[in-house]
Design a protein around this motif. Structure first.
Motif, short mmCIF file in Angstrom:
data_model
loop_
_atom_site.label_atom_id
_atom_site.label_comp_id
_atom_site.label_asym_id
_atom_site.label_seq_id
_atom_site.Cartn_x
_atom_site.Cartn_y
_atom_site.Cartn_z
N SER A 30 0.82 -1.22 0.00
CA SER A 30 0.00 0.00 0.00
C SER A 30 0.85 1.26 0.00
O SER A 30 0.43 2.30 -0.50
CB SER A 30 -0.97 0.00 1.19
OG SER A 30 -0.26 -0.06 2.40
N TYR A 34 0.46 5.21 -1.84
CA TYR A 34 0.65 6.53 -1.23
C TYR A 34 1.81 7.27 -1.91
O TYR A 34 1.74 8.48 -2.14
CB TYR A 34 0.90 6.40 0.28
CG TYR A 34 -0.37 6.12 1.03
CD1 TYR A 34 -1.20 7.15 1.45
CD2 TYR A 34 -0.79 4.81 1.26
CE1 TYR A 34 -2.40 6.90 2.09
CE2 TYR A 34 -1.99 4.55 1.90
CZ TYR A 34 -2.79 5.59 2.32
OH TYR A 34 -3.99 5.34 2.93
N ARG A 35 2.84 6.54 -2.26
CA ARG A 35 3.98 7.17 -2.94
C ARG A 35 3.58 7.71 -4.32
O ARG A 35 4.04 8.77 -4.75
CB ARG A 35 5.13 6.16 -3.09
CG ARG A 35 5.88 5.90 -1.80
CD ARG A 35 6.80 4.70 -1.93
NE ARG A 35 7.51 4.45 -0.68
CZ ARG A 35 8.77 4.87 -0.44
NH1 ARG A 35 9.43 5.50 -1.36
NH2 ARG A 35 9.33 4.61 0.73
N SER A 97 4.59 10.24 3.31
CA SER A 97 4.28 10.28 4.73
C SER A 97 3.53 11.57 5.07
O SER A 97 2.63 11.57 5.92
CB SER A 97 5.59 10.14 5.51
OG SER A 97 5.42 10.51 6.83
N ALA A 100 -0.10 11.41 3.56
CA ALA A 100 -0.87 10.29 4.12
C ALA A 100 -1.73 10.72 5.30
O ALA A 100 -2.60 9.99 5.74
CB ALA A 100 0.07 9.17 4.54
N ARG A 106 -6.53 9.46 1.99
CA ARG A 106 -6.84 8.13 2.56
C ARG A 106 -8.16 7.62 1.99
O ARG A 106 -8.30 6.45 1.67
CB ARG A 106 -6.89 8.17 4.10
CG ARG A 106 -5.60 8.68 4.74
CD ARG A 106 -5.36 8.10 6.12
NE ARG A 106 -4.87 6.73 6.05
CZ ARG A 106 -3.60 6.39 5.90
NH1 ARG A 106 -2.66 7.30 5.82
NH2 ARG A 106 -3.26 5.12 5.82
N ARG A 127 0.58 0.53 6.89
CA ARG A 127 0.54 1.07 8.25
C ARG A 127 -0.80 0.76 8.92
O ARG A 127 -0.88 0.64 10.13
CB ARG A 127 0.72 2.60 8.23
CG ARG A 127 1.97 3.10 7.53
CD ARG A 127 3.22 2.72 8.28
NE ARG A 127 4.43 3.32 7.72
CZ ARG A 127 4.99 2.93 6.58
NH1 ARG A 127 4.47 1.96 5.88
NH2 ARG A 127 6.10 3.51 6.15
N ASP A 128 -1.87 0.71 8.11
CA ASP A 128 -3.22 0.57 8.66
C ASP A 128 -3.97 -0.58 8.00
O ASP A 128 -5.19 -0.55 7.92
CB ASP A 128 -4.00 1.87 8.44
CG ASP A 128 -4.16 2.20 6.96
OD1 ASP A 128 -3.39 1.67 6.13
OD2 ASP A 128 -5.09 2.95 6.62
N MET A 129 -3.25 -1.58 7.52
CA MET A 129 -3.91 -2.68 6.82
C MET A 129 -4.89 -3.40 7.75
O MET A 129 -6.03 -3.64 7.40
CB MET A 129 -2.87 -3.68 6.29
CG MET A 129 -1.93 -3.12 5.24
SD MET A 129 -2.77 -2.60 3.73
CE MET A 129 -3.02 -0.88 4.03
N ARG A 177 9.69 10.31 9.96
CA ARG A 177 8.61 9.58 9.30
C ARG A 177 7.82 8.75 10.32
O ARG A 177 6.60 8.73 10.28
CB ARG A 177 9.22 8.66 8.22
CG ARG A 177 8.29 8.25 7.15
CD ARG A 177 8.79 8.66 5.79
NE ARG A 177 9.80 7.76 5.26
CZ ARG A 177 9.52 6.62 4.62
NH1 ARG A 177 8.29 6.21 4.52
NH2 ARG A 177 10.49 5.93 4.07
N ASP A 181 3.89 9.15 10.97
CA ASP A 181 3.00 8.00 10.73
C ASP A 181 2.27 7.58 12.01
O ASP A 181 1.15 7.10 11.97
CB ASP A 181 3.77 6.80 10.16
CG ASP A 181 4.33 7.07 8.76
OD1 ASP A 181 3.93 8.09 8.15
OD2 ASP A 181 5.15 6.27 8.26
N ARG A 184 -0.36 10.86 13.56
CA ARG A 184 -1.48 11.48 12.83
C ARG A 184 -2.80 10.95 13.39
O ARG A 184 -2.89 9.80 13.83
CB ARG A 184 -1.35 11.20 11.33
CG ARG A 184 -1.49 9.74 11.00
CD ARG A 184 -1.46 9.50 9.48
NE ARG A 184 -1.58 8.09 9.25
CZ ARG A 184 -0.78 7.37 8.48
NH1 ARG A 184 0.24 7.94 7.85
NH2 ARG A 184 -0.98 6.08 8.31
O1 DC Z 1 5.77 1.79 3.23
P1 DC Z 1 6.33 3.03 2.59
O2 DC Z 1 7.56 3.54 3.29
O3 DC Z 1 6.54 2.84 1.12
O4 DC Z 1 5.17 4.14 2.76
C1 DC Z 1 5.38 5.49 2.45
C2 DC Z 1 4.47 6.37 3.30
O5 DC Z 1 3.10 6.16 2.94
C3 DC Z 1 4.52 6.10 4.80
O6 DC Z 1 5.52 6.86 5.45
C4 DC Z 1 3.15 6.47 5.28
C5 DC Z 1 2.27 6.25 4.09
N1 DC Z 1 1.47 5.02 4.22
C6 DC Z 1 0.32 5.09 4.98
O7 DC Z 1 0.02 6.13 5.56
N2 DC Z 1 -0.49 4.00 5.07
C7 DC Z 1 -0.17 2.85 4.47
N3 DC Z 1 -0.99 1.81 4.58
C8 DC Z 1 1.02 2.75 3.73
C9 DC Z 1 1.84 3.85 3.62
#
Ligand code: DC
Length: 226
Positions: A30, A34-35, A97, A100, A106, A127-129, A177, A181, A184
């Motif tokens: 995921s 976001y990237r 980040s 996000a 979102r 992060r929130d799966m 970061r 993360d 928030r």
């Molecule tokens: O996993 P990553 O480092 O590629 O993710 C990049 C940014 O995306 C991370 O710092 C926060 C956001 N992100 C998020 O808020 N929720 C997710 N499920 C995945 C990533």
């Protein structure tokens, strides 16, 4: 369905890719979504725009998010251009980040992430799966490692790509970061209810994969033979 959440650099990509490969399931990274949104906003000069302008802009963009290829993360396209390599840059991770934390972003990505859930199964990392996107997942893993270890791994990864980053900068960026993360208000990074915690600080890649596989076979004993 397996969810793997944790901070940047904890090894989520390696574990999710490995489990998806062994199970023959799809893999959703995921963070790549976001990237991609972050890169679109960077290119559009909209990182600091208000949410209504961002929403209108995202609706105009054509995003394509494809299933991950083993070891490479998801293939992502913006208006027909493949950005799968560009989104890996450190500055895009930092931008991701930042954006996000916006509810418009979102919301935009929620249904798009859920679409990845198809038969025979999905391994989703982020992060929130487990806390938000797939709250009914039978296996939730919270993967983490010390800040120094994660910076060290990132340093090695970048070096392999010929990029020389300073450890001090990497530690500072990761800490920043983590803070964004975790702090928030919307879908913060946290250990979800009933998540199995896996600390990879002292583990090799192989040991981490084995530990994750043991968690899988504890939930689905039938997989042990496969
Ligand atoms: O996993 P990553 O480092 O590629 O993710 C990049 C940014 O995306 C991370 O710092 C926060 C956001 N992100 C998020 O808020 N929720 C997710 N499920 C995945 C990533």
């Amino acid at each position: 369905m397996i969810c793997i959440d944790g901070p940047a650099g904890a090894g989520k990509g390696v574990v999710a890719g490995d489990l998806a490969g062994r199970l023959g399931w799809r893999h959703l990274d995921s963070g790549a979504l976001y990237r991609t949104v972050a890169l679109a906003l960077l290119r559009g000069g909209l990182m600091d725009a208000d949410e209504s302008r961002i929403e209108a802009y995202l609706r105009e963009c054509r995003f394509e998010f494809n299933a991950a290829v083993e070891g490479e993360g998801n293939r992502v396209l913006l208006n027909g251009a493949d950005l799968s390599a560009e989104i890996r840059a450190e500055n895009v991770g930092v931008a991701a980040s930042r954006i996000a934390s916006l509810s418009v972003v979102r919301r935009f990505l929620l249904a798009r992430q859920r679409r990845f859930r198809r038969m025979p199964g999905l391994v989703a990392e982020g992060r929130d799966m487990a806390s938000v996107v797939f709250p009914d997942a039978p296996l939730r893993i919270y993967l983490h490692a010390s800040l120094e270890k994660r910076a060290e791994r990132r340093h090695k990864q970048l070096k392999q790509k010929g990029i020389n980053a300073s450890m001090g900068d990497l530690i500072r960026d990761l800490a920043e970061r983590d803070r964004r993360d975790r702090d928030r208000p919307l879908a913060p990074l946290k250990r979800a209810r009933q998540a199995e915690v896996l600390d990879t600080t002292a583990l090799t890649v192989l040991e981490t994969r084995d530990a994750a596989w043991r968690l899988v076979t504890a939930v689905w004993p039938g997989m042990a033979a496969g």
